[in-house]
Design a protein around this motif. Structure first.
Motif, PDB file in Angstrom:
ATOM      1  N   GLN A 233      25.283  65.954  25.675  1.00 15.59           N
ATOM      2  CA  GLN A 233      25.292  64.532  25.327  1.00 15.59           C
ATOM      3  C   GLN A 233      23.861  64.035  25.119  1.00 15.59           C
ATOM      4  N   ILE A 234      22.965  64.427  26.028  1.00 10.70           N
ATOM      5  CA  ILE A 234      21.559  64.028  25.912  1.00 10.70           C
ATOM      6  C   ILE A 234      20.936  64.624  24.661  1.00 10.70           C
ATOM      7  N   ALA A 235      21.177  65.921  24.434  1.00  2.73           N
ATOM      8  CA  ALA A 235      20.588  66.603  23.279  1.00  2.73           C
ATOM      9  C   ALA A 235      21.026  65.962  21.974  1.00  2.73           C
ATOM     10  N   PHE A 236      22.319  65.693  21.852  1.00 10.46           N
ATOM     11  CA  PHE A 236      22.823  65.169  20.587  1.00 10.46           C
ATOM     12  C   PHE A 236      22.386  63.722  20.360  1.00 10.46           C
ATOM     13  N   SER A 237      22.257  62.944  21.433  1.00 10.81           N
ATOM     14  CA  SER A 237      21.778  61.573  21.257  1.00 10.81           C
ATOM     15  C   SER A 237      20.328  61.573  20.790  1.00 10.81           C
ATOM     16  N   ALA A 238      19.551  62.525  21.273  1.00 16.19           N
ATOM     17  CA  ALA A 238      18.155  62.630  20.848  1.00 16.19           C
ATOM     18  C   ALA A 238      18.042  63.136  19.416  1.00 16.19           C
ATOM     19  N   LEU A 239      18.947  64.034  19.022  1.00 12.90           N
ATOM     20  CA  LEU A 239      18.830  64.641  17.696  1.00 12.90           C
ATOM     21  C   LEU A 239      19.056  63.635  16.572  1.00 12.90           C
TER      22      LEU A 239
END
Length: 379
Positions: A233-239
């Motif tokens: 969730q964190i990775a995709f929000s940052a991407l």
């Protein structure tokens, strides 16, 4: 050629002017030497940090610039028009700060974020692995809970600023399955962490891209960002944010290639006329200009949606797709405009063409962007 920008405030206009001044004074004179020699520009990112350019998109309470994303991205474009590798690394640093800002506790943010936003600590983003690029859910690097923290074991790949960064947004597996990935704020100087030789890349030579090897390194428990299992969730929000950063970098690169092609076409003569006055070449330049303007408009639309608090994931993928495809075409056409000279290293357009290719690949390949867009349409 200075881009005629429509900026929301006088402060933003002053910021763009400052960025252009720094880029022309500190980046443009050094880019050819460092890219040709494949040497890292020591001290340059600290200088950008002191100028306030490494924390623009984050709040002033943590030492950031408090700027809208549409302004930050235009600063990034100005940097990329002089030195693509520096702009990409700046975008990655901003991306690496996002997990802590968006998901960290108040104590974590107060402890680490000010130095990160001031450029006293430069960041890298460590998500990909040798067998897990676009498929982030297949990560194998493990984070095993031990007394007082987590033991990290495994290999990460394709890390911009690898071996040079002061911290990494690290994603590692704490449990099986897609919901078993967690995020950590890992110090660059950690016992048991080593880095491979820089990749031998087609472009962006001045900033290293490496693999990282975690051999049982232990991170303190307070280095976990968010909760266990929240990593993807964190990775995709940052991407989504990172894709906009790359769209802006690609637009700046395309603008630089267009400017070089126009300058050459205004100086070179054939058959008694400037070559820009020949319709065939003039129309090619017109198409290049239209592609650059379209790329800029697309990333600004997505950024303004983000600034307004509206969904922007699909628009971020559209911007990344449009801008990076445009950069590839515009830089290729710029080489064509210069003819044989364009194929030599005496002019920058051959480097621009090599640099453009990677932008269609990282932060999700353009095939992945089409997948994201099509799934958004299906929903």
């Amino acid at each position: 050629m200075a881009v005629d920008r429509l900026l929301p405030t006088q402060e933003a206009e002053d910021l763009i002017s400052l960025t252009r001044e720094i880029a022309d004074r500190e980046l443009a004179p050094r880019v050819d030497r460092h890219e040709n020699d494949e040497t890292y520009p020591e001290g340059l990112f600290a200088l950008l940090g002191k100028a306030g350019l490494l924390g623009l998109a984050y709040p002033e309470e943590y030492g950031g610039g408090g700027q809208p994303y549409e302004v930050y991205l235009q600063v990034l474009e100005e940097l990329a028009a002089r030195w693509a590798a520096v702009a990409v690394a700046t975008s990655v640093h901003t991306l690496a700060c996002h997990p802590l800002y968006a998901f960290g506790t108040d104590e974590q943010k107060g402890r680490w974020l000010p130095d990160m936003l001031a450029g006293a600590a430069i960041g890298g983003y460590s998500l990909s692995e040798p067998q897990a690029g676009s498929d982030a859910a297949s990560l194998n690097c493990k984070a095993e809970a031990v007394e007082g923290g987590y033991r990290i074991t495994g290999t990460k790949a394709w890390i911009t600023h690898g071996g040079k960064a002061d911290f990494y947004a690290l994603f590692a597996r704490t449990a099986p399955g897609a919901k078993g990935v967690s995020c950590f704020l890992a110090p660059g100087a950690t016992e048991g962490l080593t880095f491979g030789k820089p990749e031998r890349k087609m472009g962006l030579q001045a900033v290293p891209t490496t693999s990282a090897f975690w051999d049982g390194a232990v991170l303190d428990a307070d280095r976990l960002i968010g909760t266990e299992g929240q990593g993807l969730q964190i990775a995709f929000s940052a991407l989504d944010n990172g894709r906009l950063g790359i769209a802006a970098c690609a637009t700046g690169l395309a603008q630089a290639a267009l400017d070089a092609a126009v300058d050459y076409a205004n100086e070179r003569t054939t058959f008694g006329r400037k070559i820009i006055d020949h319709q065939g070449l003039g129309f090619l330049l017109a198409d290049m200009a239209a592609a650059v303007d379209s790329a800029r408009a697309t990333y600004l639309d997505a950024a303004r949606r983000r600034d307004a608090g509206r969904p922007f994931s699909r628009q971020a993928s559209v911007a990344k797709l449009i801008a990076t495809d445009a950069a590839m075409k515009v830089t290729t056409d710029a080489v064509q405009v210069l003819g044989g000279y364009g194929y030599t290293r005496d002019f920058p357009v051959e480097r621009h063409m090599r640099e453009a290719k990677i932008m269609q690949i990282f932060e999700g390949t353009n095939q992945i962007q089409r997948l994201v867009i099509s799934r958004g349409l299906a929903r």
